[in-house]
Design a protein around this motif. Structure first.
Motif, PDB file in Angstrom:
ATOM      1  N   PRO A 132       0.810  -1.222   0.000  1.00 24.79           N
ATOM      2  CA  PRO A 132       0.000   0.000   0.000  1.00 24.79           C
ATOM      3  C   PRO A 132       0.845   1.274   0.000  1.00 24.79           C
ATOM      4  CG  PRO A 132      -0.969  -1.617   1.472  1.00 24.79           C
ATOM      5  CD  PRO A 132       0.352  -2.189   1.032  1.00 24.79           C
ATOM      6  N   ALA A 133       1.986   1.238   0.715  1.00 26.07           N
ATOM      7  CA  ALA A 133       2.864   2.410   0.729  1.00 26.07           C
ATOM      8  C   ALA A 133       3.434   2.683  -0.663  1.00 26.07           C
ATOM      9  CB  ALA A 133       3.994   2.205   1.739  1.00 26.07           C
ATOM     10  N   GLU A 172       2.051   1.889  -3.520  1.00 20.79           N
ATOM     11  CA  GLU A 172       0.973   2.355  -4.381  1.00 20.79           C
ATOM     12  C   GLU A 172       0.565   3.790  -4.047  1.00 20.79           C
ATOM     13  OE1 GLU A 172       1.250   0.446  -6.663  1.00 20.79           O
ATOM     14  OE2 GLU A 172      -0.385  -1.017  -6.772  1.00 20.79           O
ATOM     15  N   SER A 173       0.536   4.124  -2.769  1.00 19.73           N
ATOM     16  CA  SER A 173       0.211   5.499  -2.382  1.00 19.73           C
ATOM     17  C   SER A 173       1.249   6.481  -2.914  1.00 19.73           C
ATOM     18  CB  SER A 173       0.120   5.610  -0.851  1.00 19.73           C
ATOM     19  OG  SER A 173      -0.961   4.867  -0.346  1.00 19.73           O
ATOM     20  N   LEU A 185       0.659   6.914  -6.681  1.00 21.61           N
ATOM     21  CA  LEU A 185      -0.522   7.729  -6.968  1.00 21.61           C
ATOM     22  C   LEU A 185      -0.237   9.210  -6.725  1.00 21.61           C
ATOM     23  CD1 LEU A 185      -3.273   5.450  -5.371  1.00 21.61           C
ATOM     24  CD2 LEU A 185      -2.789   5.754  -7.798  1.00 21.61           C
ATOM     25  N   ARG A 186       0.504   9.493  -5.676  1.00 20.37           N
ATOM     26  CA  ARG A 186       0.841  10.890  -5.385  1.00 20.37           C
ATOM     27  C   ARG A 186       1.840  11.446  -6.405  1.00 20.37           C
ATOM     28  NH1 ARG A 186       0.805   8.987   0.199  1.00 20.37           N
ATOM     29  NH2 ARG A 186      -0.913   9.985   1.349  1.00 20.37           N
ATOM     30  N   LYS A 196      -3.261  -1.486  -4.388  1.00 20.38           N
ATOM     31  CA  LYS A 196      -3.682  -0.247  -5.060  1.00 20.38           C
ATOM     32  C   LYS A 196      -5.066   0.192  -4.593  1.00 20.38           C
ATOM     33  CE  LYS A 196      -5.066  -3.183  -8.904  1.00 20.38           C
ATOM     34  NZ  LYS A 196      -4.626  -3.693 -10.217  1.00 20.38           N
ATOM     35  N   THR A 206      -6.282  -0.338  -1.532  1.00 25.46           N
ATOM     36  CA  THR A 206      -6.050   0.246  -0.209  1.00 25.46           C
ATOM     37  C   THR A 206      -5.524   1.671  -0.342  1.00 25.46           C
ATOM     38  OG1 THR A 206      -5.552  -1.949   0.677  1.00 25.46           O
ATOM     39  CG2 THR A 206      -4.818  -0.055   1.971  1.00 25.46           C
ATOM     40  N   ALA A 207      -4.592   1.851  -1.279  1.00 33.22           N
ATOM     41  CA  ALA A 207      -4.019   3.187  -1.488  1.00 33.22           C
ATOM     42  C   ALA A 207      -5.070   4.161  -1.996  1.00 33.22           C
ATOM     43  CB  ALA A 207      -2.857   3.097  -2.466  1.00 33.22           C
ATOM     44  N   ALA A 208      -5.888   3.723  -2.939  1.00 29.37           N
ATOM     45  CA  ALA A 208      -6.941   4.597  -3.469  1.00 29.37           C
ATOM     46  C   ALA A 208      -7.927   4.976  -2.374  1.00 29.37           C
ATOM     47  CB  ALA A 208      -7.661   3.889  -4.619  1.00 29.37           C
ATOM     48  N   SER A 245      -7.277   5.234   0.839  1.00 27.92           N
ATOM     49  CA  SER A 245      -6.635   6.170   1.758  1.00 27.92           C
ATOM     50  C   SER A 245      -6.578   7.581   1.187  1.00 27.92           C
ATOM     51  CB  SER A 245      -5.218   5.679   2.099  1.00 27.92           C
ATOM     52  OG  SER A 245      -4.348   5.804   0.974  1.00 27.92           O
ATOM     53  N   LEU A 246      -6.557   7.690  -0.139  1.00 30.07           N
ATOM     54  CA  LEU A 246      -6.510   8.993  -0.797  1.00 30.07           C
ATOM     55  C   LEU A 246      -7.876   9.454  -1.287  1.00 30.07           C
ATOM     56  CD1 LEU A 246      -3.219   8.456  -2.852  1.00 30.07           C
ATOM     57  CD2 LEU A 246      -3.497   9.755  -0.727  1.00 30.07           C
TER      58      LEU A 246
END
Length: 248
Positions: free
Chosen positions: A180-181, A183-184, A187-188, A208, A210-212, A214-215
């Motif tokens: 997740p880290a 992917e985050s 994305l950023r 991905k 999980t990352a989406a 979180s954002l």
């Protein structure tokens, strides 16, 4: 007595795990067949063959010639034509078969999912959802997005994607799993405001999502194609072993 011959139609994590378990069993011959779309597949226990069979008829002929006792379709959930051919071939050759399909994903609290029945439908949703798209649907089928000239795409795949591609496309060649880290951060870095994925299921590519979440990004999820009628399915390697009468 000749060993029980099991053919696995592979290409997934589950197929590799099943081959390893079966190859260690006395009295079992296991062959994994790969379509050959990835140039450097990982190591697989047992026998391995690369390339197609020539449709359902060719696969049925191979099943007979190689005295296959059981067929396991452990291909990707979106390998629709392979699964259809496998079911037809197994029926023609009178070989018992089962489809190994990991469970699909389901949205949870905080998810902003948009359901799509196809890549074309996913493409139609995008202009209303964002302008910078992280596209993780694989290297094939990107023609469905090629007409979206006003959007910027970041496409990730293991092998270079097949054209046509959208005119504004960055290609990232990478093989998971990703955290997740990871992917985050991606994305950023690429200022992504919408994610597109197929419902592949499993943990290997779920980071991905999980990352989406979180954002707070919208996610377009392409549904799996329907399986042929009457086909038997199991969700994991244990299910296959039980179907074969082998203790896990």
């Amino acid at each position: 007595m000749p060993p029980c011959h099991i053919l696995i139609l592979g290409g997934t994590t589950e197929a590799r795990a099943l081959a390893a378990v079966l190859a260690a069993r006395p009295g079992v011959r296991v062959t994994t067949s790969l379509a050959g779309r990835v140039s450097r597949p990982g190591a697989i226990e047992g026998e391995v063959r690369i390339g197609g069979f020539g449709g359902a008829e060719g696969l049925a002929d191979w099943l007979r010639a190689e005295h296959v006792d059981f067929l396991v379709d452990a291909t990707h959930p979106f390998a629709e034509s392979i699964t259809a051919n496998a079911v037809r071939a197994a029926g023609s050759a009178a070989v018992p078969t089962v489809v190994l399909r990991r469970p699909g994903w389901h949205p949870g609290p905080g998810d902003r999912w948009h359901d799509a029945a196809s890549l074309d439908e996913a493409a139609a949703l995008l202009p209303s959802l964002g302008h910078r798209v992280f596209l993780t649907t694989g290297r094939l089928g990107l023609a469905a997005f090629a007409h979206l000239r006003d959007l910027h795409f970041v496409v990730r795949s293991v092998e270079p994607p097949a054209p046509p591609l959208p005119p504004h496309t960055e290609v990232l060649l990478a093989r998971g799993p990703f955290t997740p880290a990871d992917e985050s951060a991606l994305l950023r870095e690429h200022r992504i405001d919408v994610l597109v994925t197929k419902d592949s299921g499993g943990d290997a590519t779920s980071a991905k999502l999980t990352a989406a979440r979180s954002l707070a990004l919208p996610v377009v999820v392409v549904r799996r194609p329907a399986l042929p009628g009457g086909v038997e399915t199991v969700p994991d390697v244990t299910g296959v072993l039980e179907r074969l009468g082998l203790t896990p």
